[in-house]
Design a protein around this motif. Structure first.
Motif, mmCIF file in Angstrom:
data_model
loop_
_atom_site.group_PDB
_atom_site.id
_atom_site.type_symbol
_atom_site.label_atom_id
_atom_site.label_comp_id
_atom_site.label_asym_id
_atom_site.label_seq_id
_atom_site.Cartn_x
_atom_site.Cartn_y
_atom_site.Cartn_z
ATOM 1 N N SER A 1 0.863 -1.200 0.000
ATOM 2 C CA SER A 1 0.000 0.000 0.000
ATOM 3 C C SER A 1 0.890 1.237 0.000
ATOM 4 C CB SER A 1 -0.907 -0.009 1.239
ATOM 5 O OG SER A 1 -1.476 1.277 1.418
ATOM 6 N N SER A 2 0.596 2.150 -0.932
ATOM 7 C CA SER A 2 1.412 3.370 -1.049
ATOM 8 C C SER A 2 0.875 4.512 -0.189
ATOM 9 C CB SER A 2 1.393 3.831 -2.517
ATOM 10 O OG SER A 2 0.057 4.176 -2.881
ATOM 11 N N GLY A 3 -0.370 4.386 0.248
ATOM 12 C CA GLY A 3 -1.009 5.479 1.004
ATOM 13 C C GLY A 3 -1.674 6.509 0.096
ATOM 14 N N MET B 1 -4.285 6.442 -1.933
ATOM 15 C CA MET B 1 -5.753 6.535 -1.844
ATOM 16 C C MET B 1 -6.148 7.265 -0.554
ATOM 17 S SD MET B 1 -8.383 5.540 -3.680
ATOM 18 C CE MET B 1 -9.395 6.941 -3.285
ATOM 19 N N GLY C 1 -11.561 3.669 7.224
ATOM 20 C CA GLY C 1 -10.447 2.705 7.296
ATOM 21 C C GLY C 1 -9.920 2.442 5.896
ATOM 22 N N VAL C 2 -8.874 3.154 5.522
ATOM 23 C CA VAL C 2 -8.289 2.941 4.185
ATOM 24 C C VAL C 2 -7.025 2.090 4.295
ATOM 25 C CG1 VAL C 2 -7.738 4.082 1.994
ATOM 26 C CG2 VAL C 2 -8.976 5.344 3.732
ATOM 27 N N ALA C 3 -6.447 2.021 5.491
ATOM 28 C CA ALA C 3 -5.165 1.327 5.633
ATOM 29 C C ALA C 3 -5.288 -0.149 5.267
ATOM 30 C CB ALA C 3 -4.671 1.454 7.073
ATOM 31 N N PHE D 1 -12.933 0.062 3.510
ATOM 32 C CA PHE D 1 -12.446 -0.242 2.176
ATOM 33 C C PHE D 1 -12.317 -1.761 2.102
ATOM 34 C CE2 PHE D 1 -10.881 3.283 -0.572
ATOM 35 C CZ PHE D 1 -11.400 4.330 0.177
ATOM 36 N N LYS E 1 -18.265 -7.931 3.624
ATOM 37 C CA LYS E 1 -17.529 -7.227 4.685
ATOM 38 C C LYS E 1 -18.370 -6.090 5.256
ATOM 39 C CE LYS E 1 -12.803 -8.274 3.353
ATOM 40 N NZ LYS E 1 -11.629 -7.931 2.589
ATOM 41 N N LYS F 1 -19.246 -6.186 9.189
ATOM 42 C CA LYS F 1 -18.725 -5.156 10.097
ATOM 43 C C LYS F 1 -19.759 -4.064 10.398
ATOM 44 C CE LYS F 1 -13.930 -5.966 8.626
ATOM 45 N NZ LYS F 1 -12.569 -5.478 8.467
ATOM 46 N N ASN G 1 -12.428 -2.305 -4.049
ATOM 47 C CA ASN G 1 -11.519 -2.216 -5.215
ATOM 48 C C ASN G 1 -10.738 -3.510 -5.360
ATOM 49 O OD1 ASN G 1 -9.122 0.169 -3.660
ATOM 50 N ND2 ASN G 1 -9.844 -1.795 -2.945
ATOM 51 N N GLY H 1 -1.082 0.618 -4.946
ATOM 52 C CA GLY H 1 0.198 1.204 -5.341
ATOM 53 C C GLY H 1 0.126 2.277 -6.407
ATOM 54 N N LYS I 1 -6.703 8.825 -8.105
ATOM 55 C CA LYS I 1 -7.133 8.676 -6.705
ATOM 56 C C LYS I 1 -7.658 9.995 -6.131
ATOM 57 C CE LYS I 1 -4.692 4.397 -5.843
ATOM 58 N NZ LYS I 1 -3.552 3.662 -5.278
HETATM 59 O O1 PMT Z 1 -2.450 2.726 -0.579
HETATM 60 P P1 PMT Z 1 -2.714 2.619 -2.067
HETATM 61 O O2 PMT Z 1 -1.508 2.094 -2.814
HETATM 62 O O3 PMT Z 1 -3.249 3.879 -2.633
HETATM 63 O O4 PMT Z 1 -3.826 1.496 -2.275
HETATM 64 C C1 PMT Z 1 -5.133 1.710 -1.829
HETATM 65 C C2 PMT Z 1 -5.735 0.449 -1.157
HETATM 66 C C3 PMT Z 1 -5.864 -0.676 -2.175
HETATM 67 C C4 PMT Z 1 -4.848 -0.015 0.015
HETATM 68 C C5 PMT Z 1 -7.133 0.902 -0.599
HETATM 69 O O5 PMT Z 1 -7.923 1.317 -1.690
HETATM 70 C C6 PMT Z 1 -7.820 -0.241 0.123
HETATM 71 O O6 PMT Z 1 -8.514 -1.066 -0.447
HETATM 72 N N1 PMT Z 1 -7.656 -0.306 1.481
HETATM 73 C C7 PMT Z 1 -8.158 -1.377 2.342
HETATM 74 C C8 PMT Z 1 -7.165 -2.526 2.300
HETATM 75 C C9 PMT Z 1 -7.592 -3.674 3.189
HETATM 76 O O7 PMT Z 1 -6.895 -3.972 4.129
HETATM 77 O O8 PMT Z 1 -8.722 -4.187 2.902
HETATM 78 P P2 PMT Z 1 -9.357 -5.445 3.697
HETATM 79 O O9 PMT Z 1 -10.424 -5.936 2.828
HETATM 80 O O10 PMT Z 1 -8.315 -6.403 4.120
HETATM 81 O O11 PMT Z 1 -9.951 -4.800 5.017
HETATM 82 C C10 PMT Z 1 -11.304 -4.323 5.097
HETATM 83 C C11 PMT Z 1 -11.372 -3.102 5.950
HETATM 84 O O12 PMT Z 1 -11.022 -3.391 7.299
HETATM 85 C C12 PMT Z 1 -10.452 -1.976 5.512
HETATM 86 O O13 PMT Z 1 -11.156 -0.764 5.698
HETATM 87 C C13 PMT Z 1 -9.282 -2.080 6.485
HETATM 88 O O14 PMT Z 1 -8.659 -0.799 6.710
HETATM 89 C C14 PMT Z 1 -9.967 -2.580 7.740
HETATM 90 N N2 PMT Z 1 -9.115 -3.409 8.609
HETATM 91 C C15 PMT Z 1 -8.652 -4.607 8.153
HETATM 92 C C16 PMT Z 1 -7.905 -5.402 9.015
HETATM 93 C C17 PMT Z 1 -7.621 -4.936 10.328
HETATM 94 N N3 PMT Z 1 -6.894 -5.653 11.150
HETATM 95 N N4 PMT Z 1 -8.077 -3.742 10.726
HETATM 96 C C18 PMT Z 1 -8.821 -2.970 9.883
HETATM 97 O O15 PMT Z 1 -9.234 -1.871 10.269
#
Ligand code: PMT
Length: 396
Positions: free
Chosen positions: A212-214, A216, A273-275, A323, A337, A341, A349, A356, A378
């Motif tokens: 993840s580049s951050g 977004m 939650g984008v991380a 996300f 999801k 949640k 996405n 990235g 983005k």
């Molecule tokens: O950073 P970039 O390069 O721009 O890329 C963007 C992205 C692809 C990272 C972004 O668009 C994205 O999809 N982020 C969510 C990535 C993710 O971890 O998705 P997930 O399906 O595994 O998690 C679902 C959600 O739960 C997310 O909102 C995540 O932040 C949150 N989560 C997941 C696990 C955890 N332990 N805690 C969380 O809060």
């Protein structure tokens, strides 16, 4: 990003050392799509010539109230007739005093008096001039008259003194102008967001992370701040500039991110939650670097807390946006999801589209169904996501 496309800006350049930065500002505003028309005061022309601004803006530069090049000889009115804003950068203490009192003794001040568009002012002066009660009275009056001030910033000054009075950097000013034209969809809201990857240490040197580049998340932080929100960006390790108006809290691991989010949460209206949080971390992290032995090495992983699920599960949660990054079956997994949640909104996405890079292809899922957005950069998607989420927020 052509975020100022279709905008006509009149840029007033007054006498100050920072006038040299106005040249770069013209270039940046033009790159963002603005049609920039420079008005140079006599003082401004002592620092940078009209030729420079003409070359950079691609437009004639105006200096004289009596300029015969304007067909009807009414440059003082015609230049701002269809302008979206006048920006004065740098704005000297002198021009601010004139604006306060409605003086109109040159082209720029006359244009300001005759305008019916917003006036944006980027002060630049010695710190004592800025602190002087007369200037402070003028600042208060200009604000009361609806003038928007960008800066000044604090720092080292051309005179060698240190303090408030520096003009904002051209990049900051360009961002401020772009932000000025955005609808204030999140005015008065507090937004807490997570960004980037997490890094789960194996030993002091190595760890588990992701790509993840951050981009977004930082794009969303910028869009939220430009929509008027107070933004706290709890960010894993990425090397991106913090958007103006956002406050970054730097973390490394998922556990640190969890703690920082909960510390920032009181008073939050929205949590996003984008991380890309690591779902697992090494059960133990070695105190010293693990030495190569040639034998197989196993690392036991233990689950991390789910930050988003924990926030959404609070008795009175903020409006939670998740996300979902998937490699297939986007509709099924993202909507799954969202329901699991208990989120009002999730942005789905595919990792091959969004991880990235500078662009992304996303689908929004909420109680009303799926809302696909066209592939875009983005920052552009961030604005569309902000507009969608603002429409779902309970009214205050
Ligand atoms: O950073 P970039 O390069 O721009 O890329 C963007 C992205 C692809 C990272 C972004 O668009 C994205 O999809 N982020 C969510 C990535 C993710 O971890 O998705 P997930 O399906 O595994 O998690 C679902 C959600 O739960 C997310 O909102 C995540 O932040 C949150 N989560 C997941 C696990 C955890 N332990 N805690 C969380 O809060």
């Amino acid at each position: 990003m052509i975020e100022l496309k279709g905008r006509k800006l009149v840029l007033g350049v007054t006498g100050g050392v920072a006038a040299y930065k106005a040249a770069e500002l013209v270039r940046l505003l033009g790159k963002a799509g603005a049609d920039v028309h420079v008005v140079l005061t006599e003082g401004g022309a002592r620092f940078v010539t009209a030729v420079t601004f003409q070359a950079l803006s691609g437009n004639r530069v105006w200096t004289d109230l009596w300029d015969p090049r304007m067909d009807n000889n009414m440059a003082h009115i015609d230049l701002t007739r269809d302008a979206d804003a006048i920006l004065i950068a740098p704005a000297s203490a002198d021009v601010m005093a004139k604006l306060t009192h409605g003086l109109a003794d040159d082209l720029l001040t006359t244009l300001c008096l005759a305008r019916d568009c917003p006036l944006l002012v980027a002060p630049a002066m010695n710190r004592q001039m800025w602190e002087h009660p007369a200037t402070q009275r003028n600042v208060a009056q200009l604000r009361a008259d609806g003038v928007t001030l960008f800066g000044p910033a604090a720092g080292e000054q051309a005179c060698g003194e240190v303090g408030l009075g520096r003009m904002l950097e051209p990049e900051e000013l360009c961002e401020a102008v772009i932000g000025f034209f955005q609808p204030r969809l999140l005015a008065g809201r507090r937004v807490v967001m997570t960004a980037g990857p997490t890094f789960e240490a194996i030993d002091p040197v190595r760890g588990i992370t992701n790509s993840s580049s951050g981009k977004m998340a930082y794009g969303l932080a910028r869009a939220c701040a430009q929509a008027g929100a107070e933004v706290v960006l709890v960010s894993g390790p990425v090397a991106l500039p913090v958007p103006a108006g956002a406050h970054r809290v730097s973390v490394r691991s998922a556990l640190e991110m969890h703690e920082a989010v909960f510390a920032a949460l009181p008073g939050a209206d929205v949590f996003i939650g984008v991380a890309a949080v690591a779902d697992y971390r090494p059960a133990t992290s070695a105190e010293h670097k693990i030495k190569k032995s040639g034998a197989e090495l196993s690392i036991t992983l233990t689950p991390n807390p789910d930050i988003l699920a924990d926030v959404a599960g609070l008795p009175n949660p903020p409006f939670c946006v998740g996300f979902a990054a998937e490699s297939r079956n986007l509709d099924e997994y993202a909507e799954g999801k969202r329901k699991a949640k208990k989120l009002p909104l999730i942005v789905g996405n595919l990792v091959q589209d969004g991880l990235g890079g500078d662009d992304n292809l996303v689908v929004l899922y909420d109680a009303a169904g799926r809302h696909p957005l066209p592939k875009a950069t983005k920052p552009d998607l961030a604005r569309a996501i902000v507009a969608h989420l603002a429409g779902l927020l309970p009214q205050v």
